[in-house]
Design an enzyme around this catalytic site. Sequence first.
Site, mmCIF file in Angstrom:
data_model
loop_
_atom_site.group_PDB
_atom_site.id
_atom_site.type_symbol
_atom_site.label_atom_id
_atom_site.label_comp_id
_atom_site.label_asym_id
_atom_site.label_seq_id
_atom_site.Cartn_x
_atom_site.Cartn_y
_atom_site.Cartn_z
ATOM 1 N N ASN A 43 51.117 -11.860 33.151
ATOM 2 C CA ASN A 43 52.180 -11.948 34.147
ATOM 3 C C ASN A 43 53.474 -11.331 33.638
ATOM 4 O O ASN A 43 53.433 -10.150 33.266
ATOM 5 C CB ASN A 43 52.309 -13.341 34.789
ATOM 6 C CG ASN A 43 52.413 -14.528 33.871
ATOM 7 O OD1 ASN A 43 51.455 -14.897 33.228
ATOM 8 N ND2 ASN A 43 53.563 -15.153 33.805
ATOM 9 N N ASP A 44 54.570 -12.038 33.615
ATOM 10 C CA ASP A 44 55.906 -11.439 33.458
ATOM 11 C C ASP A 44 56.051 -10.419 32.320
ATOM 12 O O ASP A 44 55.556 -10.667 31.210
ATOM 13 C CB ASP A 44 56.942 -12.522 33.136
ATOM 14 C CG ASP A 44 56.809 -13.759 33.971
ATOM 15 O OD1 ASP A 44 55.944 -13.814 34.847
ATOM 16 O OD2 ASP A 44 57.578 -14.695 33.719
ATOM 17 N N GLN A 60 53.549 -11.724 29.315
ATOM 18 C CA GLN A 60 52.840 -13.000 29.336
ATOM 19 C C GLN A 60 51.346 -12.717 29.425
ATOM 20 O O GLN A 60 50.916 -11.953 30.302
ATOM 21 C CB GLN A 60 53.293 -13.831 30.543
ATOM 22 C CG GLN A 60 54.719 -14.359 30.426
ATOM 23 C CD GLN A 60 54.804 -15.531 29.474
ATOM 24 O OE1 GLN A 60 54.462 -16.650 29.826
ATOM 25 N NE2 GLN A 60 55.261 -15.280 28.249
ATOM 26 N N TRP A 68 45.758 -17.716 34.999
ATOM 27 C CA TRP A 68 46.878 -18.158 34.167
ATOM 28 C C TRP A 68 46.412 -19.283 33.260
ATOM 29 O O TRP A 68 45.592 -20.110 33.668
ATOM 30 C CB TRP A 68 48.017 -18.640 35.078
ATOM 31 C CG TRP A 68 49.285 -18.921 34.355
ATOM 32 C CD1 TRP A 68 50.270 -18.028 34.065
ATOM 33 C CD2 TRP A 68 49.710 -20.184 33.817
ATOM 34 N NE1 TRP A 68 51.275 -18.654 33.377
ATOM 35 C CE2 TRP A 68 50.957 -19.975 33.212
ATOM 36 C CE3 TRP A 68 49.155 -21.460 33.782
ATOM 37 C CZ2 TRP A 68 51.669 -21.000 32.588
ATOM 38 C CZ3 TRP A 68 49.856 -22.487 33.149
ATOM 39 C CH2 TRP A 68 51.101 -22.256 32.563
ATOM 40 N N PHE A 103 56.282 -18.998 26.442
ATOM 41 C CA PHE A 103 56.682 -18.531 27.769
ATOM 42 C C PHE A 103 57.650 -17.347 27.691
ATOM 43 O O PHE A 103 57.962 -16.844 26.626
ATOM 44 C CB PHE A 103 57.298 -19.698 28.550
ATOM 45 C CG PHE A 103 56.283 -20.557 29.289
ATOM 46 C CD1 PHE A 103 54.928 -20.536 28.954
ATOM 47 C CD2 PHE A 103 56.692 -21.403 30.319
ATOM 48 C CE1 PHE A 103 54.008 -21.326 29.640
ATOM 49 C CE2 PHE A 103 55.783 -22.195 31.015
ATOM 50 C CZ PHE A 103 54.444 -22.158 30.679
ATOM 51 N N SER A 104 58.140 -16.959 28.855
ATOM 52 C CA SER A 104 58.907 -15.713 28.970
ATOM 53 C C SER A 104 60.208 -15.715 28.181
ATOM 54 O O SER A 104 60.807 -16.763 27.940
ATOM 55 C CB SER A 104 59.221 -15.435 30.437
ATOM 56 O OG SER A 104 58.063 -14.923 31.050
ATOM 57 N N ARG A 170 63.848 -22.796 31.420
ATOM 58 C CA ARG A 170 63.165 -21.710 30.702
ATOM 59 C C ARG A 170 63.694 -20.302 30.997
ATOM 60 O O ARG A 170 64.481 -20.087 31.879
ATOM 61 C CB ARG A 170 61.673 -21.733 31.020
ATOM 62 C CG ARG A 170 61.345 -21.585 32.493
ATOM 63 C CD ARG A 170 59.817 -21.546 32.691
ATOM 64 N NE ARG A 170 59.479 -21.515 34.100
ATOM 65 C CZ ARG A 170 59.240 -22.587 34.845
ATOM 66 N NH1 ARG A 170 59.291 -23.787 34.305
ATOM 67 N NH2 ARG A 170 58.967 -22.473 36.130
ATOM 68 N N ASP A 171 63.143 -19.354 30.235
ATOM 69 C CA ASP A 171 63.305 -17.912 30.403
ATOM 70 C C ASP A 171 64.678 -17.392 29.947
ATOM 71 O O ASP A 171 65.482 -16.901 30.742
ATOM 72 C CB ASP A 171 63.021 -17.486 31.860
ATOM 73 C CG ASP A 171 61.662 -17.970 32.346
ATOM 74 O OD1 ASP A 171 60.800 -18.267 31.486
ATOM 75 O OD2 ASP A 171 61.461 -18.066 33.568
ATOM 76 N N GLU A 225 63.588 -18.856 38.163
ATOM 77 C CA GLU A 225 62.873 -18.369 36.987
ATOM 78 C C GLU A 225 63.436 -17.003 36.576
ATOM 79 O O GLU A 225 63.990 -16.272 37.397
ATOM 80 C CB GLU A 225 61.374 -18.232 37.293
ATOM 81 C CG GLU A 225 60.722 -19.558 37.672
ATOM 82 C CD GLU A 225 59.204 -19.448 37.786
ATOM 83 O OE1 GLU A 225 58.515 -20.016 36.931
ATOM 84 O OE2 GLU A 225 58.711 -18.796 38.721
HETATM 85 C C1 FRU Z 1 57.377 -16.700 35.948
HETATM 86 C C2 FRU Z 1 57.013 -17.762 34.920
HETATM 87 C C3 FRU Z 1 58.167 -18.039 33.968
HETATM 88 C C4 FRU Z 1 57.476 -18.607 32.769
HETATM 89 C C5 FRU Z 1 56.198 -17.810 32.737
HETATM 90 C C6 FRU Z 1 55.006 -18.583 32.298
HETATM 91 O O1 FRU Z 1 56.266 -16.067 36.477
HETATM 92 O O2 FRU Z 1 56.595 -18.950 35.566
HETATM 93 O O3 FRU Z 1 59.160 -18.880 34.503
HETATM 94 O O4 FRU Z 1 58.216 -18.475 31.604
HETATM 95 O O5 FRU Z 1 55.976 -17.331 34.056
HETATM 96 O O6 FRU Z 1 53.883 -17.760 32.227
#
Ligand code: FRU
Length: 502
Positions: A43-44, A60, A68, A103-104, A170-171, A225
Amino acid sequence: YSPIRNHAEELAKAEAGVDQLDLERVDRWYPKFHIASNGGWINDPNGLCRYKGRWHVYYQLHPYGTQWGPMHWGHVSSADMVSWRRDPIAMAPSLEEDKDGVFSGSAVVDDQGKLRFYYTGHRWNNGRNDADGQWQVQMLADAIDDDAIKLEKRGMVIDCPREKVDSHFRDPKVWKQDGVWHLIHGVSTADHRGQIWDYTSKDMVNWTFQNVLFDDPNPDVFMLECPDFFPLKDKNGDTKWVIVFSAMGSKAKGYMNRNENNAGYMIGTWKPGEAFKPETEFRLLDCGANYYAPQSFEADGRRIMYGWMSPFSENAPMQSDGWCGQMTLPRECYLGEDDDLHTVPVPEIDKLRINTFEHVARPIEANEETLIDEDAEAVEIELNIDLKDTTAERAGLKVHATPDGSCTYVAYDAQAATVVVDRLAAARGDRGYRAARLTDEELSADELKLRVYVDRGSVEVYVNDGRHVLSSYSYPSEGKRAVKLSAESGVLAVNKLTLHDM
Ligand code: FRU
């Protein structure tokens, strides 16, 4: 904060756990020119940077399956932003604070030239016994080689004030402003508001809460996010600040917020220590069906952004091929004459062009379908529509048009004043069109410019030099993939039609 046990063992296990794709076998939707998973779920985009002459995209990654799952950081790097090398997995869960997911996060170069990464450590148990108990904290890791392949974790730098936060915290995104380091990240407050918090630091390790940078006025939104925040010059040379976030909870209205979660931006002003002052409403960065969690970085004086083509809440048929997820093309961000944010592919992408075909412009008759290319697997199409002479109700390009009659239709809809991407039958059950609404100024212009990137499993449409963008997956069925011009109930007048094989 202390040097602690690292992740070598977990990395080796994850690397061995990736089911390497047989690209010959799964090339039906596997991208030819987008960054994608080489096995497993991604993902991200994370840790984007240019460092010691190479471009880096981390992402990710769940290496053990196409859904996921516990998050790792995958890594690709490139000398030219066009051909990418798959580097070893960069981070894996290994510490108490990130045991359920790395995580991100983002990358930043410190004053000594060292590349540092801030990311979120995720664990499921928040110690509070609520159902969705997650405990998220901000973490630091450093690159220890010039190719940013080996990352050493330094541990936690910001714990979560769990009495003020409803699980989501987060992030982190870090940059230096007027001699002070800033770290912003997304928060869901105890009363379920989506906010972005700003911390400051002198040494990049000890961080102090500064203020709430942004409190989303939308009452439906409960979490922001992947926040991002950067200055751009407007046409008068004045500095504007652009705040970007991926909002959870927003409801669809009209053409807006049609995806499960929606990534967008606001433009405004900011002084350090104060809240961001928006001067626009929330607007989508990309109106397509599959776009989320963008991140930007600065390099060579440019502000460049990648997004994730998200298949959330859709069938993701590529999962049966052993992979899931890809990035958009890298896009340069700028403020246009209209004072709005434009995002266009960086010029490096032009290097992907193999052959170019200019088509002779001529008006296309009502309801006519004209074959332009009978087998376009990966192609960039420039189509400038003459708005003065076009009378068709809808007109545009049918791409991924296969012998069974399915296609994805990229059309100018004159009645609705939109550009639409309609995955007629090429969405494997995920029908649903997406639309970008044209402004009065665009509608009264002489022409409408479309730049369409067709990859094996996606379509990316740039309208009027990136004034709007639409990114969607599209899964063509068996057989050759044609490109056709199409006009309904009227004439489509074409000023320019150029195809570039990629
Ligand atoms: C966004 C998210 C972030 C998180 C990550 C987890 O898609 O939910 O907020 O850090 O993906 O995979």
